[in-house]
Design a protein around this motif. Sequence first.
Motif, mmCIF file in Angstrom:
data_model
loop_
_atom_site.group_PDB
_atom_site.id
_atom_site.type_symbol
_atom_site.label_atom_id
_atom_site.label_comp_id
_atom_site.label_asym_id
_atom_site.label_seq_id
_atom_site.Cartn_x
_atom_site.Cartn_y
_atom_site.Cartn_z
ATOM 1 N N GLN A 121 0.824 -1.207 0.000
ATOM 2 C CA GLN A 121 0.000 0.000 0.000
ATOM 3 C C GLN A 121 0.858 1.257 0.000
ATOM 4 O O GLN A 121 0.461 2.298 -0.515
ATOM 5 N N ARG A 122 2.076 1.151 0.549
ATOM 6 C CA ARG A 122 2.996 2.281 0.592
ATOM 7 C C ARG A 122 3.879 2.367 -0.649
ATOM 8 O O ARG A 122 4.750 3.224 -0.748
ATOM 9 N N GLY A 123 3.676 1.442 -1.598
ATOM 10 C CA GLY A 123 4.389 1.519 -2.857
ATOM 11 C C GLY A 123 5.543 0.566 -3.018
ATOM 12 O O GLY A 123 6.230 0.588 -4.055
ATOM 13 N N GLU A 124 5.796 -0.302 -2.038
ATOM 14 C CA GLU A 124 6.884 -1.266 -2.179
ATOM 15 C C GLU A 124 6.497 -2.337 -3.207
ATOM 16 O O GLU A 124 5.350 -2.778 -3.263
ATOM 17 N N LYS A 125 7.480 -2.776 -3.981
ATOM 18 C CA LYS A 125 7.204 -3.667 -5.114
ATOM 19 C C LYS A 125 7.663 -5.103 -4.904
ATOM 20 O O LYS A 125 7.456 -5.950 -5.761
ATOM 21 N N THR A 126 8.316 -5.398 -3.790
ATOM 22 C CA THR A 126 8.813 -6.752 -3.557
ATOM 23 C C THR A 126 7.660 -7.719 -3.341
ATOM 24 O O THR A 126 6.822 -7.504 -2.457
ATOM 25 N N PRO A 127 7.581 -8.799 -4.146
ATOM 26 C CA PRO A 127 6.470 -9.749 -3.975
ATOM 27 C C PRO A 127 6.531 -10.454 -2.621
ATOM 28 O O PRO A 127 7.602 -10.632 -2.034
#
Length: 364
Positions: free
Chosen positions: A216-222
């Motif tokens: 939700q804060r924009g982190e992209k790590t799956p």
Amino acid sequence: MAFVEHSNAPVEAPVALITGITGQDGGYLAELLLGKGYIVHGLARAPARLDRARFSRFGELRGRLHLHVCDLRDGDTLENVLRVVRPNEIYNLAAQTHVQTSLEDPAYTTDVNAAGTVRLLEILVKLGHERHSRFFQACSSEIFGDARGVPQNEKTPLHPLNPYAASKRAAFEAAVHFRNATGVFASNGILFNHESPYRSPSFVTRKISLAVAASQRGEKTPLSLGNLDARRDWGHAGDYVRAMWLMLQREKPDDFVLATGETHSVREFVELAFGVIGSRIIWEGSGVRERGVDAASGQVLVEIDPAFFRAADAGMTLGDASKARAELGWRPEVGFENLVREMVMADIERMAAPSEAEARVASD
């Protein structure tokens, strides 16, 4: 259910001792007991654990508690604490709770979970407190092993599949033995999976809620997970500690399964959790190549890591808490969807706080 005054217990202020008070259940139980007017003492195995716990639910209550540094492997210190505190109720929640750790170090797990329970009960008898102190032992649905979809109740045969489960079975049987042989008021709660925003991140549910908050804060790590189709009977820790208390208010000790009677998969938990932030997951591929993709953006949100699969695992847990409902008047109040939402929203709020480092500190 009305409070039942224990023999020799102070009328205004019964005394409770909670082992493992810095854990998820310890915080909820301490809050419950303080609200009922108890004097609450708690054990934690190291000062650092007490310091970290200020970021847990327990931390909100810390100034109202009497805390002792004590390990369940340290019989001398345990005896000193019980001699001074003389608790009316003892809730043994301390444990080595991780299945993987139990596979790596079964001796330590057994010493804490099984022998630690025996130490406590032996000390009660040695001090002559068996008629003064009521004892609750926290057991786990892991003691049943894989019942293959059949709801598990107090009559289900025990078939532990790992050292953690075996140690909890030993603790269960120790409580029964001391109850029958010495007259100790000892009751076992066979707890199915129960979660909350204060669950340690090493458990899959909190791992998921933290990953959703990060996304939700924009982190992209799956988010990396193991068996998405493992199914568990998941409840809320706050509901389960109410049942612990109720068990010690009865006229006679007994053993109770605590469960919701519903089963949900890890996959369902993931879908609901990401749904809280408006992300709808589409599943692609199969087996270890399966992944969960955001339907709107195409971003990979979930991937499979074979390292998280257990060699021996209960494919599904499902509890039958009919006895607790009938004899304790207990029933869970927080449903599965509300549990998931609460966990996700709590981690989103923590990450939005000034210190994200504090937000990631968990009780365990």
